[in-house]
Design an enzyme around this catalytic site. Sequence first.
Site: not given
Ligand code: UT7
Length: 323
Positions: A250, A113, A280
């Site tokens: 980004h 990225c 992204n």
């Molecule tokens: O380009 C390179 C750099 N990449 C990035 O910068 C990405 C950085 N990370 C992010 O943008 C965020 O961390 C994400 C968007 C990937 C995830 O958001 P988050 O608020 O950190 O969510 P999380 O990973 O803590 O997940 C929260 C909950 C989980 O469920 P539990 O364990 O709380 O029951 C996940 O299983 O959301 C669940 N979850 C989803 N639910 C519905 C994860 N993906 C999904 C989904 N739909 N697509």
Amino acid sequence: MRRSVLVGTGSALPKKVVTNSELAQRVDTSDEWIVERTGITQRYIADEGETTSSLATDAARRAIEAAGFEPASIDLIVLATATPDQTFPATATIVQHNLGCGGGIAFDVAAVCSGFLYALGVADSMLRTGMAKRAVVIGSETFSRILDWEDRTTCVLFGDGAGAVVLEAQEQAEGETPRGVLATKLHADGAHNQLLFVDGGPSTTGTVGQLRMKGREVFRHAVVNLADVLNEVLESEGLGTADIDWLVPHQANARILDGTAKKLGLPPAKVVKTVDQHANTSAASVPLALDQAVRDGRIKAGDLVVLEAMGGGFTWGASLLRI
Ligand code: UT7
């Protein structure tokens, strides 16, 4: 003093749009979750026949047209991608052939990225040292080809596309307001390479592999690293946040964009945001957003613009430009 002046921008997107609701029919997710956690509403996905090189060629062609140059006058192509057409040759050489500007320098840069920032840094160094006169710097990706479409934690986050800029080496007199790339700061920390990676490759599995990410941990590092490198690049030129006309970040997650702007005390109105439309697009995201803001008239000649990105490796960087 010789500087690399930005004289044209261009971008290209695949024809097909995929909405959050369409994805919700494939994996256990919802439009509501994706919008709330990321700000993404849709992404463009490449169809058969649309490739990293074809998108890159279209973006480069538009940037060269905007610069008013003949393609044959381009003597350097640096293409940032993590999704090349083939393991080799470099996708940049395919683009060079498509554009009809053979004979100069053409190579790819792999920094995921942050790839466009790395490519810009390399091209700027080569222009300032006289190795080339006119460069096209491209970020182009077809991440849809390395996604695990069963994994809801990653497949909803990415899209395909390409963006390009044309840089020209120009002599600037002492005392003149400097134009072009003023400073670039790049970093990497390989200790974190298991937080965002592809689980395959030519020398390990002999396969292309699929993207794997521990999103929450990447998020935490992103806000800190991006704010640090933005301050570093501004301080290197004796400038502060208040001097910035536009931040072109980004486009990984609207919450990262907002968090970084808040940490820097930068008004949200100065941040170019396209993540809602493009998702992204890895190395393509910064030049895609830059082209959009140049073409809709937000970014104008004389503006001070900061570009930044962070991605797998980890790698991260920022570049300061006077348009
Ligand atoms: O380009 C390179 C750099 N990449 C990035 O910068 C990405 C950085 N990370 C992010 O943008 C965020 O961390 C994400 C968007 C990937 C995830 O958001 P988050 O608020 O950190 O969510 P999380 O990973 O803590 O997940 C929260 C909950 C989980 O469920 P539990 O364990 O709380 O029951 C996940 O299983 O959301 C669940 N979850 C989803 N639910 C519905 C994860 N993906 C999904 C989904 N739909 N697509």
